[in-house]
Design an enzyme around this catalytic site. Structure first.
Site, short mmCIF file in Angstrom:
data_model
loop_
_atom_site.label_atom_id
_atom_site.label_comp_id
_atom_site.label_asym_id
_atom_site.label_seq_id
_atom_site.Cartn_x
_atom_site.Cartn_y
_atom_site.Cartn_z
N GLY A 291 0.80 -1.21 0.00
CA GLY A 291 0.00 0.00 0.00
C GLY A 291 0.83 1.26 0.00
CB SER A 292 0.00 4.63 1.20
OG SER A 292 -1.14 4.74 0.37
CB THR A 293 4.38 1.50 3.50
OG1 THR A 293 4.21 0.29 2.75
CG2 THR A 293 3.46 1.48 4.71
CE LYS A 295 0.09 6.58 -2.23
NZ LYS A 295 -1.17 7.16 -1.71
#
Length: 571
Positions: A291-293, A295
């Site tokens: 997921g957004s980790t 990013k």
């Protein structure tokens, strides 16, 4: 005259006969005496031999008698934590064996043994007792009570032998790290298997694994921190009704793993459920879309390319459509965003545009450089290989930029983040003690120092103003990035089935540790509440830091305000 001669002759014959009889008596008596002496000598020799044998057997140690010598389980070294606390050790246990050649009535033996060992396999045991062999195992690793009860049965041909069994004082506390041994005390998982692969198995095979010569194996694990981590993820599993949870604490300066836990786990002292698929070590042996980790790495890649700075902006006014896919923001601002805003608002559109600046080949090269696409190199045997598209296209680069379309392990994600925090140096994680000098000798610089400084700033900013607010711990300046990934169900992403993570570092003025938590398929804490990472994975990290910081040697600071200052383009 004739009569006189006959009379004298008669006396002479009588005298001669007497001499013959006396001689015969003497000869016979001598032989009898010799036979008696010889017989007594033989008997004395036999009894002396028996007596000597009994004395010899009586002086033998229990584990040197009964059964062949090849059946003795080999010794293993103790495993201790970084402070010398015992994590695994050998203890003596008793095992039951039989000598079938001495068994008179196998049915009677089985009937009586069943009263003490109700779970004994009757059919298999009967075959063993009727085999006519000299030695067979009946039951390994008995309790003292079982031994005492069996001894009272008085069964001939049944005996006990002392063996070694592995004992883990902490039970499940560090189960996935320590691993397991089999019935013969051989390592089959975790660090136990690693120790065997380093030469212990060869020593055991050659009979040279003597307990007194085996030095303890010291791990990088801190048992105090390990207990806290395991306790917090177990609480999260229940609190959020998740199918799994886990966390890792990693020293960013040395690459040492201080603690790592994944639940559900198992008790290595009674590992009946260790192989259940739900008891997988998700931190290193499971691969997930993080997921957004991810990013964190997309932004670091853009900054490290030299084409983007903290003052750069990206248009997030409208969704991005590519092929059949439309990329939207979860909480879109509908405007141009600066790099810090892309990060703290976790903009999918902004991340996609950051990846586009670098290009497809540059994107894959960066993720490979920072270790997210290759199998992790560490001592723990249970490490999964990440997955990625066979052929990268633009759509893959865009989706991977915000954490979909590529899967890696949580431990790898933490290792990559450590490189972003420690000045840009990627180092393989280790479960053994390692100095900073040793770590740097094999480290590889994957981003420049300026990129590392910028990422520290963004991590702290996100904890103060973004989705990481629930990870704040007063006095410890925690920074981090949330990740709420939709999971694939029946070939499609399901919006209500999530894999959540929070990737954190502290203290942010000079990061010493990275802490990553995961919560797999959490439910809302209360009806009507969302189940995003900021509401469940982030608090797990906060609790771990709050409870373990003092053990990790990090002192709190309350004397000054040190909020991150937003870049000028943020306003």
């Amino acid at each position: 005259m004739m009569k006189l001669w006959r009379k004298r002759l008669s006396k002479a014959e009588a005298s001669t006969a007497s001499i013959v009889v006396d001689g015969a008596r003497k000869a016979t008596g001598g032989r009898t005496k010799n036979r008696v002496v010889m017989t007594m000598t033989v008997f004395f020799g036999i009894y002396a031999t028996i007596t000597g044998r009994l004395i010899y057997l009586g002086m033998l140690q229990p584990d040197e008698s009964g059964g062949p010598a090849t059946r003795v389980t080999a010794s293993r070294p103790d495993i201790v934590d970084r402070n010398g606390e015992v994590l695994a050790t050998d203890i003596k246990t008793l095992s039951l064996f039989a000598e079938p050649r001495r068994i008179v009535d196998a049915d009677e033996v089985i009937e009586k043994l069943s009263t003490v060992l109700p779970d004994i396999d009757v059919e298999q045991t009967y075959k063993r007792l009727k085999s006519g062999a000299g030695f067979v195992w009946l039951k390994r690793q008995l309790s003292p009570r079982q031994q005492a009860d069996i001894m009272q049965l008085g069964l001939p041909g049944i005996g006990f032998r002392t063996e070694k069994r592995r004992f883990y004082p902490g039970g499940p506390t560090a189960a996935h790290i320590l691993g397991l041994t089999n019935i013969d005390n051989q390592g089959i998982a975790g660090m136990e298997k690693y120790i065997d692969d380093q030469g212990l198995a060869d020593l055991q095979a050659s009979g040279l694994a003597d307990a007194k010569d085996l030095r303890p194996v010291r791990l990088s694990i801190d048992l105090r921190v390990q207990h806290i981590v395991r306790d917090e993820v177990a609480k999260a599993l229940d609190k959020y009704q998740a199918i799994a949870a886990g966390a890792v604490v990693l020293n960013v300066k040395t690459g040492e793993v201080l603690a790592m836990a994944s639940v559900p786990d198992f008790d290595p002292n009674n590992p009946y459920n260790a192989l259940d698929k739900d008891h997988l070590n998700r931190m290193s042996a499971g691969v997930y879309e993080m997921g957004s980790t991810i990013k964190s790495f997309t932004t670091a890649m853009a900054l490290d390319s030299g084409k983007v700075t903290l003052n750069s902006t990206f248009d997030a006014t409208r969704p991005i459509t590519i092929g059949r896919q439309t990329i939207r923001d979860f909480h879109g601002k509908g405007r141009v965003l600066s790099v810090p805003e892309v990060f703290i608002y976790s903009s999918n559109i902004g991340s996609a545009r950051e990846a586009d600046v670098v290009g497809i080949e540059g994107h894959r090269e960066f993720l490979k450089r920072i270790g997210l696409l290759d199998r992790l190199q560490t001592e723990l045997p249970e490490v999964a290989r990440p997955t990625e598209p066979k052929v990268w296209k633009k759509v893959h680069s865009i989706t991977i930029s915000f954490g979909h379309g590529m899967s890696t392990t949580p431990l790898q994600t933490a290792v990559g983040a450590a490189a972003l925090m420690n000045g840009g140096y990627l180092m393989n994680p280790t479960f053994l003690p390692r100095t900073e000098q040793d770590a740097m000798a094999s480290a590889k610089q994957v981003v420049n120092t300026k990129t590392s400084q910028d990422m520290r700033y963004l991590y702290l900013l996100n904890a103060e103003k973004g989705s990481g607010k629930r990870a704040e711990v007063p006095g410890y300046r925690v920074g981090g990035k949330t990740g709420t990934a939709e999971k694939v169900v029946n070939g499609r992403y399901a919006s209500n089935v999530r894999f959540n993570a929070f990737l954190a570092a502290f203290p942010m003025d000079d990061p010493q540790y990275v802490v990553l938590s995961i919560v797999d398929e959490p439910k809302p804490e209360k009806p009507g509440m969302p189940a995003t990472a900021g509401l469940n994975a982030a608090p797990v990290v906060a609790n771990i830091i709050r409870r373990s910081a003092s053990f990790l040697g990090v002192k709190p600071e309350f004397g000054h305000e040190s909020e991150a200052t937003v870049a000028s383009s943020y306003d």
